[in-house]
Design a protein around this motif. Sequence first.
Motif, PDB file in Angstrom:
ATOM      1  N   GLY A  60      11.238   2.152 -14.315  1.00 29.98           N
ATOM      2  CA  GLY A  60      10.497   1.561 -13.207  1.00 29.98           C
ATOM      3  C   GLY A  60       9.081   2.108 -13.185  1.00 29.98           C
ATOM      4  N   PRO A  61       8.199   1.495 -12.404  1.00 31.41           N
ATOM      5  CA  PRO A  61       6.798   1.934 -12.359  1.00 31.41           C
ATOM      6  C   PRO A  61       6.608   3.252 -11.612  1.00 31.41           C
ATOM      7  CG  PRO A  61       7.164   0.215 -10.747  1.00 31.41           C
ATOM      8  CD  PRO A  61       8.449   0.341 -11.539  1.00 31.41           C
ATOM      9  N   PRO A  75      -0.902  -0.280 -13.505  1.00 33.45           N
ATOM     10  CA  PRO A  75      -1.354  -0.572 -14.866  1.00 33.45           C
ATOM     11  C   PRO A  75      -0.337  -0.105 -15.916  1.00 33.45           C
ATOM     12  CG  PRO A  75      -3.101   0.472 -13.589  1.00 33.45           C
ATOM     13  CD  PRO A  75      -1.848   0.559 -12.769  1.00 33.45           C
ATOM     14  N   GLY A  76      -0.142  -0.934 -16.912  1.00 32.13           N
ATOM     15  CA  GLY A  76       0.706  -0.560 -18.035  1.00 32.13           C
ATOM     16  C   GLY A  76       2.193  -0.760 -17.824  1.00 32.13           C
ATOM     17  N   TYR A  77       2.609  -1.244 -16.651  1.00 34.09           N
ATOM     18  CA  TYR A  77       4.035  -1.460 -16.427  1.00 34.09           C
ATOM     19  C   TYR A  77       4.361  -2.943 -16.608  1.00 34.09           C
ATOM     20  CZ  TYR A  77       8.726  -1.354 -14.752  1.00 34.09           C
ATOM     21  OH  TYR A  77      10.086  -1.487 -14.703  1.00 34.09           O
ATOM     22  N   ASN A  78       5.485  -3.228 -17.252  1.00 34.04           N
ATOM     23  CA  ASN A  78       5.911  -4.594 -17.537  1.00 34.04           C
ATOM     24  C   ASN A  78       6.766  -5.133 -16.382  1.00 34.04           C
ATOM     25  OD1 ASN A  78       6.459  -7.011 -18.833  1.00 34.04           O
ATOM     26  ND2 ASN A  78       8.147  -6.156 -20.015  1.00 34.04           N
ATOM     27  N   TYR A  79       6.122  -5.718 -15.402  1.00 40.47           N
ATOM     28  CA  TYR A  79       6.801  -6.256 -14.222  1.00 40.47           C
ATOM     29  C   TYR A  79       7.432  -7.611 -14.511  1.00 40.47           C
ATOM     30  CZ  TYR A  79       4.492  -2.809 -11.254  1.00 40.47           C
ATOM     31  OH  TYR A  79       4.066  -1.658 -10.661  1.00 40.47           O
ATOM     32  N   SER A  80       8.415  -7.967 -13.704  1.00 46.31           N
ATOM     33  CA  SER A  80       8.995  -9.304 -13.761  1.00 46.31           C
ATOM     34  C   SER A  80       7.942 -10.306 -13.282  1.00 46.31           C
ATOM     35  CB  SER A  80      10.223  -9.389 -12.853  1.00 46.31           C
ATOM     36  OG  SER A  80       9.835  -9.270 -11.501  1.00 46.31           O
ATOM     37  N   PRO A  81       8.029 -11.542 -13.753  1.00 46.96           N
ATOM     38  CA  PRO A  81       7.094 -12.563 -13.253  1.00 46.96           C
ATOM     39  C   PRO A  81       7.161 -12.701 -11.729  1.00 46.96           C
ATOM     40  CG  PRO A  81       8.199 -13.361 -15.221  1.00 46.96           C
ATOM     41  CD  PRO A  81       8.870 -12.054 -14.843  1.00 46.96           C
ATOM     42  N   ALA A  82       8.357 -12.571 -11.151  1.00 53.88           N
ATOM     43  CA  ALA A  82       8.504 -12.695  -9.697  1.00 53.88           C
ATOM     44  C   ALA A  82       7.705 -11.620  -8.969  1.00 53.88           C
ATOM     45  CB  ALA A  82       9.980 -12.604  -9.310  1.00 53.88           C
ATOM     46  N   LEU A  83       7.757 -10.394  -9.443  1.00 54.32           N
ATOM     47  CA  LEU A  83       7.017  -9.313  -8.785  1.00 54.32           C
ATOM     48  C   LEU A  83       5.511  -9.495  -8.974  1.00 54.32           C
ATOM     49  CD1 LEU A  83       8.099  -7.057  -7.059  1.00 54.32           C
ATOM     50  CD2 LEU A  83       7.878  -5.533  -8.974  1.00 54.32           C
ATOM     51  N   LYS A  84       5.101  -9.929 -10.156  1.00 51.52           N
ATOM     52  CA  LYS A  84       3.670 -10.173 -10.397  1.00 51.52           C
ATOM     53  C   LYS A  84       3.120 -11.253  -9.463  1.00 51.52           C
ATOM     54  CE  LYS A  84       3.630  -9.048 -15.312  1.00 51.52           C
ATOM     55  NZ  LYS A  84       3.452  -9.606 -16.657  1.00 51.52           N
ATOM     56  N   PRO A 106      12.995 -12.642  -4.727  1.00 52.08           N
ATOM     57  CA  PRO A 106      13.978 -13.229  -5.642  1.00 52.08           C
ATOM     58  C   PRO A 106      13.442 -13.262  -7.078  1.00 52.08           C
ATOM     59  CG  PRO A 106      13.793 -14.540  -3.645  1.00 52.08           C
ATOM     60  CD  PRO A 106      12.677 -13.519  -3.613  1.00 52.08           C
ATOM     61  N   GLY A 107      14.282 -12.853  -8.012  1.00 50.50           N
ATOM     62  CA  GLY A 107      13.897 -12.861  -9.421  1.00 50.50           C
ATOM     63  C   GLY A 107      13.372 -11.530  -9.928  1.00 50.50           C
ATOM     64  N   GLN A 108      13.209 -10.561  -9.054  1.00 45.80           N
ATOM     65  CA  GLN A 108      12.777  -9.227  -9.493  1.00 45.80           C
ATOM     66  C   GLN A 108      13.912  -8.576 -10.289  1.00 45.80           C
ATOM     67  OE1 GLN A 108      14.194  -6.125  -8.259  1.00 45.80           O
ATOM     68  NE2 GLN A 108      15.727  -7.486  -7.417  1.00 45.80           N
ATOM     69  N   ARG A 109      13.665  -7.428 -10.940  1.00 44.28           N
ATOM     70  CA  ARG A 109      14.665  -6.846 -11.830  1.00 44.28           C
ATOM     71  C   ARG A 109      15.304  -5.550 -11.349  1.00 44.28           C
ATOM     72  NH1 ARG A 109      10.891  -8.350 -16.746  1.00 44.28           N
ATOM     73  NH2 ARG A 109       9.839  -6.451 -16.146  1.00 44.28           N
ATOM     74  N   MET A 110      14.934  -5.021 -10.204  1.00 48.43           N
ATOM     75  CA  MET A 110      15.533  -3.765  -9.763  1.00 48.43           C
ATOM     76  C   MET A 110      16.910  -4.031  -9.178  1.00 48.43           C
ATOM     77  SD  MET A 110      14.043  -0.643  -7.450  1.00 48.43           S
ATOM     78  CE  MET A 110      14.641  -0.958  -5.805  1.00 48.43           C
ATOM     79  N   GLY A 111      17.930  -3.367  -9.715  1.00 46.40           N
ATOM     80  CA  GLY A 111      19.292  -3.595  -9.268  1.00 46.40           C
ATOM     81  C   GLY A 111      19.814  -2.559  -8.304  1.00 46.40           C
TER      82      GLY A 111
END
Length: 137
Positions: free
Chosen positions: A48-49, A63-72, A95-100
């Motif tokens: 995580g970031p 910067p430098g973190y690969n976020y989900s399109p939903a979070l962006k 909805p669509g984020q990746r943190m579980g």
Amino acid sequence: MPRFAIMLFAIALMAPQPGAAAGDPERGEDLYERRCFACHSLDANRVGPAHRGVFGRKAGAVPGYNYSPALKRSEIVWDEATLDKWLTNPQALIPGQRMGFRLGDAVERADIIAFLKRESAAGSSAQSLSSGRPRER
């Protein structure tokens, strides 16, 4: 007159009590290490970031973190309320984020949020978790 006094008493009972919802950053630091540290650090992107400076930051902006399109795409700015909603149920907030991960305990959420707020205010100064390694006990 007694009715007025009863009304004032009722209003006083409903008013928020100072510190009632405030978390404890010391407990929050311990909880952060136990609950969050497997994926997050204050100063380094990991699974995580990085979290230092999260207060007032737009979601998806480290910067430098690969976020989900939903979070962006999110327009969320992190504060006590948004972090509380996020930790309660990230998928419901974005909805669509990746943190579980979810944190159901409101007191633990408040403590972790208080810790993150304290560390955000600390800026870039060296803190116990800044190296990305747990502190020595």
